[in-house]
Design an enzyme around this catalytic site. Sequence first.
Site, PDB file in Angstrom:
ATOM      1  N   VAL A  91       0.847  -1.192   0.000  1.00 18.89           N
ATOM      2  CA  VAL A  91       0.000   0.000   0.000  1.00 18.89           C
ATOM      3  C   VAL A  91       0.883   1.242   0.000  1.00 18.89           C
ATOM      4  O   VAL A  91       1.821   1.357   0.802  1.00 18.89           O
ATOM      5  CB  VAL A  91      -0.946   0.012   1.220  1.00 18.89           C
ATOM      6  CG1 VAL A  91      -1.803   1.268   1.220  1.00 18.89           C
ATOM      7  CG2 VAL A  91      -1.829  -1.236   1.218  1.00 18.89           C
ATOM      8  N   ASP A  98     -15.874  -8.565   6.508  1.00 13.03           N
ATOM      9  CA  ASP A  98     -14.563  -8.479   7.172  1.00 13.03           C
ATOM     10  C   ASP A  98     -14.495  -7.226   8.043  1.00 13.03           C
ATOM     11  O   ASP A  98     -13.530  -6.460   7.984  1.00 13.03           O
ATOM     12  CB  ASP A  98     -13.444  -8.482   6.132  1.00 13.03           C
ATOM     13  CG  ASP A  98     -12.089  -8.841   6.728  1.00 13.03           C
ATOM     14  OD1 ASP A  98     -12.064  -9.423   7.828  1.00 13.03           O
ATOM     15  OD2 ASP A  98     -11.061  -8.545   6.098  1.00 13.03           O
TER      16      ASP A  98
END
Length: 506
Positions: free
Chosen positions: A20, A129
């Site tokens: 990321v 999630d």
Amino acid sequence: MNIKNHEIIHEISRGAITTVYKAQHLNLNRTVILKVLNPQWLREQDLLKRFKREARISAHLQHPNIVNVYDFHISPDLVYISLEYVEGGTLEQLIHEKQPLALPQIISIVRDTLKALDYAHGKGVIHRDIKPGNILIDSNFTARLTDFGLASFQDMPGVTAQGQSMGTPAYMPPELIRGEKAGIQSDLYSLGLTLYEMLCGTNPFQKENTAATLQAVLSEEAADIASLRPEAPRLLTDMTRQLMARAPQERPPNAAVLLQQIEKTEAPATDSPAAKKKSPYWLPGFGVLLIAVLFYFILFTPRQEEQAVPPETLSSVQDSVPPAPATDNKQPAEKSGPRQSPIKTADNSPPVTLPSGPSPTETELPATGSIYVSCSPWAKVLLDGDSVDVTPLKQALELTPGTHRLELINPNYKSESFTVNIVAGKKDTLNVRLRPNFAYLMIKATPWARIYINDKYKEDTPLKQALIVPAGRNIIRLVNPALGTITDTLSVRAGERLEKHFRFAR
């Protein structure tokens, strides 16, 4: 370092599957988050499906408590998702750094997350999630739900990433561990564990390995919140207990019910992390009295300017000043205050000053123009060949002046492209309705068959409704394990409706 049309500012995190980055989009001058699939996974179809799923599902979700996904790119040597950059950190980081979290902060985060879930569930999307690592807290202390990589529409099958369970073990509801279908109550259970962790600082089921963690979720009882956080209000302890019920039917029916519980609770200190203090009872009456006194002085006290300049003189002065042009854009005031222009009166009385705005030479022209793109149905937006966003857009595209090429792409519709001329300071709108590029195909098979279109499994017969197939040439393959395979080639035109009947030889 550049990735396509993004300049990498710095790396945020590197995991087993993705890396990321914080990046700057060079064409749009926009700060974004790039989630890039690590090279060793570029051939894993499950992960590619997960990336596509996250981008396409998020394109349907536009809400202030959900992080926006701008774009995704998939090619043989590069796969990434471009997300809205949120200044702040994750709830997971906040719990570790600020434990214990203040109760007003906890209620604020729960409220924001419930709003996001209520909206997503209303759109038929199950996140699957929910956990502190997937809730961002921005600079205004607003909670933002992110990472819809495991999400699904309620009527779509799920995707499991290579080597992963469906969700994070310590936050997984019991029904998912047993292999049952995820629903609204599954997300609410995971939110309950997140709420427990905010209150107590730890996940009650986190163990040394995945197997032990899953077993704890199925069989162990969480420690009583009252023993770990005695000052926790009943609103939060009761809500946590309801959300963490093992049976889905024993949990609240939806997020809206929980939002109503929060709103009905009379707790002024829980309105926000920086809660407003209750005003003393005498302040409202005092305020009314003060306004009345000021009103009296305004009406009955002569103004100095009116005494110095006769009415007819002021009238002539005002007539000599041209009216300011109407505008929708307010110019920010200069730090030194508005400039004053002295004007002499006819009888040599003291000069009257009227405010004057900046001269034309002092007004700076905007460096960019903008265009808002509206498309029905949704479409991927390409700017000068670079994918930049997915409709519906949250805001207009800010572009440099000049000619740009816009393309709108939806896999089931005919793509459209436009040349637009951007003028500095001008706002334009482009409204587009894409034309279908698919046909409807109803297939019947005797006795039954699994249907593959262009080598992709669709479903088994009998079909409840016609299949959508791309216009052009399609390869149809029907498979019956006991009777063999039938293969056919079919060419269809956009908008056409066809029915085909196949019979297996016994």
